[in-house]
Design an enzyme around this catalytic site. Structure first.
Site, PDB file in Angstrom:
ATOM      1  N   LYS A   1       0.782  -1.123   0.046  1.00 53.92           N
ATOM      2  CA  LYS A   1       0.023  -0.054  -0.162  1.00 53.92           C
ATOM      3  C   LYS A   1       0.823   1.380   0.058  1.00 53.92           C
ATOM      4  O   LYS A   1       0.574   2.048  -0.991  1.00 53.92           O
ATOM      5  CB  LYS A   1      -0.901   0.148   1.214  1.00 53.92           C
TER       6      LYS A   1
ATOM      7  N   CYS B   1      -3.777  10.259   1.990  1.00 52.87           N
ATOM      8  CA  CYS B   1      -3.082   9.386   1.561  1.00 52.87           C
ATOM      9  C   CYS B   1      -1.792   9.575   1.093  1.00 52.87           C
ATOM     10  O   CYS B   1      -0.704   9.233   1.360  1.00 52.87           O
ATOM     11  CB  CYS B   1      -3.795   8.349   0.682  1.00 52.87           C
TER      12      CYS B   1
END
Ligand code: SAJ
Length: 415
Positions: free
Chosen positions: A212, A266
């Site tokens: 991720k 993010c």
């Protein structure tokens, strides 16, 4: 995987709530848990506390059908999904306090046999930390059935959905799941296979955590390349948008778009987790963060220079969301740019146009006003386009023909 498992989703935010609604839609009994009483009340009324296409319909259907309810404290369940925020602190070190609190809330409920999935984007080693924390609280349980103690399975399944397309991508995207043990990985595969149409790719927890972080760092590095080109092109008197369009005709070149900086919760955050884990080797990743973080101040410098020709400049800033066509203002470079404009040009009147919100973000209250697109642009001496919302790109041709206005188009939307 059980046919109709009870799933507790801790954290009803941008990821937890869609996940809870999708799981409920696939037959799970879902209990959403959140520390914010307003979120709990909204979900139980079938409402969603933020804008995301198709989410409210899914939540209200799940609540009406009895498959989803929300409460403050986790009940006993077969599966626990932790989807809480993982921000970083002032020194760019990860802040795992919400994950710790989620672990402490669920530890008492475990009896053995449960699957605990960490979905929050996390620094490498966090899934192991979650297991260690829960095992310290519950020495009567184990992660590997050692000593005959009941086993709890721990896995990481990073969310990878794009805000604005969450309900589609949650189901359609391939999903990486990483178990602390192979058995945990297989349990997690079963859970995600119950609602994902994409491939379920099973690995270990550490690799899943890094996957991720690597995905978002890849994008950050590529955006930094585009932003760096914008600095170089301004210096050399080249139109960066034309340059990128030309270069992208090469079959193996695909340069991203410069902007006023990188926002959201993010891409501007996750690369720091890799830097924190291996500062010596993460040189490119760190530099990319620094290049992207330098962009808002560069845009402000451009506006300050343009404002010098007006005694009391009127400045219209178009967009404060972190990207096009969303109402999400988190880590938005546009908010930063507007705030700094009001500080550096105190004699200016500043109007913000943001069709996706009803009120200004707290950081701008008292510093700027909120206006509508047509009258704000007509009123302004300087128009600064900060977000390429569809509503703004559509009016590009009219704005280009408005004589006497200085236009600073940070997204290349009006070329
Ligand atoms: N941006 C540019 N130029 C570009 C592309 C983006 O300046 O060419 C800016 C945007 O304006 C925005 C920021 O970057 O400020 C991030 O936007 P984004 O659309 O690239 O990504 P997010 O933050 O909405 O979602 C990302 C996605 N990750 C990747 O594409 C690798 C998503 O799949 C993740 O699930 C999400 O982060 C997340 O939750 O981690």
């Amino acid at each position: 995987m059980l046919v109709s498992p009870t799933v507790v989703v801790v954290g009803l935010g941008y990821i937890g709530l869609p996940t809870a609604a999708v799981l409920a839609g696939c037959g799970a009994h879902v209990v959403g848990v959140d520390i914010n009483p307003e979120t709990v009340a909204a979900v139980n009324a079938g409402r969603v506390p933020f804008v995301e296409p198709d989410l409210e319909r899914a939540v209200s259907a799940a609540v009406e059908g009895g498959g989803l309810r929300a409460q403050a404290v986790p009940p006993p369940a077969d599966v626990y999904i932790i989807a809480v925020p993982t921000p970083f602190k002032a020194d760019h070190q990860p802040d795992l306090s919400y994950v710790d609190a989620a672990c402490d809330a669920i530890a008492d409920q475990l009896t053995g046999g449960e699957l605990v999935v960490l979905e929050s984007t996390s620094p490498p080693g966090t899934t192991q930390m979650v297991a260690d924390r829960i095992m310290i609280a519950r020495p009567d349980l184990s992660t590997d059935a050692s000593g005959g103690r009941p086993q709890v399975h721990f896995a990481h399944a990073p969310e990878r959905v794009l805000p604005g397309r969450i309900m589609h991508e949650l189901v359609a995207n391939d999903r990486i799941v990483g178990g602390l043990t192979p058995a945990a990985g297989e349990h997690a595969r079963g859970l995600y296979a119950s609602f994902c149409k994409g491939k379920i790719l099973v690995t270990d927890a550490l690799t899943a955590e890094m996957s991720k972080l690597v995905e978002n760092s890849y994008r950050d590095v590529n955006i930094a390349f585009a932003n760096e080109l914008s600095f170089i092109c301004d210096n050399m008197g080249i139109d960066v948008w034309e340059l990128i369009d030309l270069a992208n005709h090469h079959p193996r070149v695909d340069i991203l778009r410069p902007g006023p900086g990188v926002g959201g919760h993010c891409i501007a955050v996750d690369p720091w987790f890799i830097v924190a884990a291996d500062r010596d080797n993460a040189r490119l990743i760190r530099t990319a963060r620094e290049v992207n973080d330098a962009k808002p101040a560069y845009v402000v410098d451009q506006v300050v220079a343009a404002a010098e020709q007006f005694a009391t400049p009127r400045i219209a800033c178009l967009g404060v969301a972190f990207k096009a066509n969303v109402d999400d203002l988190r880590e938005s470079p546009a908010v930063q740019v507007v705030g700094e404009i009001t500080e550096r040009i105190p004699q200016a009147s500043v109007t913000v146009v943001e069709p996706h919100v009803l009120t200004l973000p707290e950081a701008l209250v008292g510093k700027a006003s909120l206006g509508d697109l047509v009258s704000s642009v007509e009123w302004a001496d300087i128009v600064v386009l900060l977000v390429d919302h569809d509503a703004f790109t559509a009016v590009g041709p009219q704005i280009r023909t408005m004589a006497g206005k200085t236009v600073i188009d940070t997204r290349g939307a009006w070329r």
